[in-house]
Motif scaffolding. Sequence first.
Motif, PDB file in Angstrom:
ATOM      1  N   ILE A  96       7.197  33.985 -14.479  1.00  0.00           N
ATOM      2  CA  ILE A  96       5.901  34.251 -13.853  1.00  0.00           C
ATOM      3  C   ILE A  96       5.027  33.046 -14.164  1.00  0.00           C
ATOM      4  CG2 ILE A  96       3.807  35.639 -13.905  1.00  0.00           C
ATOM      5  CD1 ILE A  96       5.504  38.070 -14.477  1.00  0.00           C
ATOM      6  N   ALA A  97       4.379  32.511 -13.143  1.00  0.00           N
ATOM      7  CA  ALA A  97       3.467  31.378 -13.316  1.00  0.00           C
ATOM      8  C   ALA A  97       2.084  31.800 -12.845  1.00  0.00           C
ATOM      9  CB  ALA A  97       3.942  30.173 -12.524  1.00  0.00           C
ATOM     10  N   ILE A  98       1.102  31.653 -13.723  1.00  0.00           N
ATOM     11  CA  ILE A  98      -0.290  31.939 -13.371  1.00  0.00           C
ATOM     12  C   ILE A  98      -1.019  30.606 -13.297  1.00  0.00           C
ATOM     13  CG2 ILE A  98      -2.418  33.107 -14.044  1.00  0.00           C
ATOM     14  CD1 ILE A  98      -0.714  35.188 -15.485  1.00  0.00           C
ATOM     15  N   GLU A  99      -1.653  30.348 -12.161  1.00  0.00           N
ATOM     16  CA  GLU A  99      -2.305  29.059 -11.929  1.00  0.00           C
ATOM     17  C   GLU A  99      -3.644  28.976 -12.641  1.00  0.00           C
ATOM     18  OE1 GLU A  99      -2.555  28.079  -7.789  1.00  0.00           O
ATOM     19  OE2 GLU A  99      -0.539  28.855  -7.404  1.00  0.00           O
ATOM     20  N   ALA A 100      -3.990  27.775 -13.061  1.00  0.00           N
ATOM     21  CA  ALA A 100      -5.268  27.539 -13.731  1.00  0.00           C
ATOM     22  C   ALA A 100      -6.440  27.698 -12.773  1.00  0.00           C
ATOM     23  CB  ALA A 100      -5.288  26.148 -14.355  1.00  0.00           C
ATOM     24  N   SER A 101      -6.200  27.611 -11.476  1.00  0.00           N
ATOM     25  CA  SER A 101      -7.269  27.756 -10.486  1.00  0.00           C
ATOM     26  C   SER A 101      -7.641  29.219 -10.230  1.00  0.00           C
ATOM     27  CB  SER A 101      -6.866  27.084  -9.178  1.00  0.00           C
ATOM     28  OG  SER A 101      -5.690  27.665  -8.666  1.00  0.00           O
ATOM     29  N   ASP A 102      -6.927  30.157 -10.848  1.00  0.00           N
ATOM     30  CA  ASP A 102      -7.243  31.573 -10.702  1.00  0.00           C
ATOM     31  C   ASP A 102      -8.596  31.868 -11.354  1.00  0.00           C
ATOM     32  OD1 ASP A 102      -7.182  34.527 -11.639  1.00  0.00           O
ATOM     33  OD2 ASP A 102      -5.516  34.387 -10.234  1.00  0.00           O
ATOM     34  N   PRO A 103      -9.436  32.684 -10.711  1.00  0.00           N
ATOM     35  CA  PRO A 103     -10.753  32.977 -11.282  1.00  0.00           C
ATOM     36  C   PRO A 103     -10.703  33.666 -12.652  1.00  0.00           C
ATOM     37  CG  PRO A 103     -10.559  33.880  -9.052  1.00  0.00           C
ATOM     38  CD  PRO A 103      -9.252  33.279  -9.396  1.00  0.00           C
ATOM     39  N   LYS A 104      -9.657  34.426 -12.922  1.00  0.00           N
ATOM     40  CA  LYS A 104      -9.553  35.140 -14.203  1.00  0.00           C
ATOM     41  C   LYS A 104      -8.820  34.342 -15.275  1.00  0.00           C
ATOM     42  CE  LYS A 104     -10.078  39.862 -12.965  1.00  0.00           C
ATOM     43  NZ  LYS A 104     -10.392  40.826 -13.943  1.00  0.00           N
ATOM     44  N   PHE A 105      -8.452  33.108 -14.946  1.00  0.00           N
ATOM     45  CA  PHE A 105      -7.656  32.318 -15.878  1.00  0.00           C
ATOM     46  C   PHE A 105      -8.503  31.830 -17.051  1.00  0.00           C
ATOM     47  CE2 PHE A 105      -5.745  28.375 -17.434  1.00  0.00           C
ATOM     48  CZ  PHE A 105      -4.423  28.753 -17.580  1.00  0.00           C
ATOM     49  N   ASP A 106      -8.053  32.176 -18.239  1.00  0.00           N
ATOM     50  CA  ASP A 106      -8.602  31.642 -19.486  1.00  0.00           C
ATOM     51  C   ASP A 106      -7.380  31.215 -20.287  1.00  0.00           C
ATOM     52  OD1 ASP A 106      -9.277  32.498 -22.592  1.00  0.00           O
ATOM     53  OD2 ASP A 106     -10.926  31.470 -21.561  1.00  0.00           O
ATOM     54  N   PRO A 107      -7.275  29.960 -20.684  1.00  0.00           N
ATOM     55  CA  PRO A 107      -6.031  29.467 -21.281  1.00  0.00           C
ATOM     56  C   PRO A 107      -5.514  30.302 -22.456  1.00  0.00           C
ATOM     57  CG  PRO A 107      -7.492  27.643 -20.841  1.00  0.00           C
ATOM     58  CD  PRO A 107      -8.257  28.886 -20.537  1.00  0.00           C
ATOM     59  N   GLU A 108      -6.351  30.585 -23.411  1.00  0.00           N
ATOM     60  CA  GLU A 108      -5.889  31.316 -24.601  1.00  0.00           C
ATOM     61  C   GLU A 108      -5.613  32.790 -24.285  1.00  0.00           C
ATOM     62  OE1 GLU A 108      -8.615  29.228 -24.734  1.00  0.00           O
ATOM     63  OE2 GLU A 108      -7.527  27.611 -25.757  1.00  0.00           O
ATOM     64  N   LYS A 109      -6.543  33.433 -23.564  1.00  0.00           N
ATOM     65  CA  LYS A 109      -6.362  34.860 -23.249  1.00  0.00           C
ATOM     66  C   LYS A 109      -5.156  35.091 -22.346  1.00  0.00           C
ATOM     67  CE  LYS A 109     -11.199  36.173 -23.723  1.00  0.00           C
ATOM     68  NZ  LYS A 109     -12.406  36.630 -23.022  1.00  0.00           N
ATOM     69  N   THR A 110      -4.972  34.201 -21.376  1.00  0.00           N
ATOM     70  CA  THR A 110      -3.840  34.356 -20.457  1.00  0.00           C
ATOM     71  C   THR A 110      -2.515  34.142 -21.189  1.00  0.00           C
ATOM     72  OG1 THR A 110      -5.221  33.567 -18.645  1.00  0.00           O
ATOM     73  CG2 THR A 110      -2.865  33.580 -18.273  1.00  0.00           C
ATOM     74  N   MET A 111      -2.480  33.174 -22.076  1.00  0.00           N
ATOM     75  CA  MET A 111      -1.257  32.937 -22.844  1.00  0.00           C
ATOM     76  C   MET A 111      -0.945  34.133 -23.746  1.00  0.00           C
ATOM     77  SD  MET A 111       0.023  29.714 -25.077  1.00  0.00           S
ATOM     78  CE  MET A 111       0.672  28.845 -23.688  1.00  0.00           C
ATOM     79  N   ASP A 112      -1.953  34.678 -24.408  1.00  0.00           N
ATOM     80  CA  ASP A 112      -1.750  35.852 -25.254  1.00  0.00           C
ATOM     81  C   ASP A 112      -1.297  37.055 -24.425  1.00  0.00           C
ATOM     82  OD1 ASP A 112      -2.472  34.361 -27.452  1.00  0.00           O
ATOM     83  OD2 ASP A 112      -4.563  35.069 -27.451  1.00  0.00           O
TER      84      ASP A 112
END
Length: 181
Positions: A150-166
């Motif tokens: 699964i790949a989540i793009e950084a351009s997503d409005p809900k993307f937060d690097p640390e929270k998304t990785m966790d």
Amino acid sequence: MSTLSKKQIYGILAQFESASEVYQACEKVRDRGFLKWDAYSPFPVHGLDKAMGLPQSKLSWIVGATSTICGIGGFLTWVWMNGVDYKYVIAGKPFLGFAGYFLPGFECAVLSAAIACLIGMLALNKLPQWYHSLFRSENFKRVTDDKFFIAIEASDPKFDPEKTMDFLKELGASNVEFVEQ
């Protein structure tokens, strides 16, 4: 993440070991509200499109409309050429013998459906795509063999690097990594 800024990363890539794991993870990513993400697998996973919340494909409408229009157009062209424009009596057959014009119209419909299907599929899938940022990941090469991603793009409005990785680690991903642009 300290060496990469949000502008330098494409997104986060999470690796899963089985189809059922990636299916359940897709449902949770969808429910979390992410919009710009995708799932990758070495083979088709039944129901994955529904788990991702994807709408029905437009390809059937494209193929249906194209084949109907071209089939009717082929039929009417044949009728015009042989029954109106260039009347030529052969063996006493009627000028507007519609039974003989059905087959060319059907052939036009089949040919145009095949062409529309190919062009529509390529266009809707944004192919050919000669480069993608995910190709930079060594782990992603396993998607053609035995791993699921699964790949989540950084351009997503809900993307937060640390929270998304966790979040992806909580889903049971065996490996989670940032992917550069």
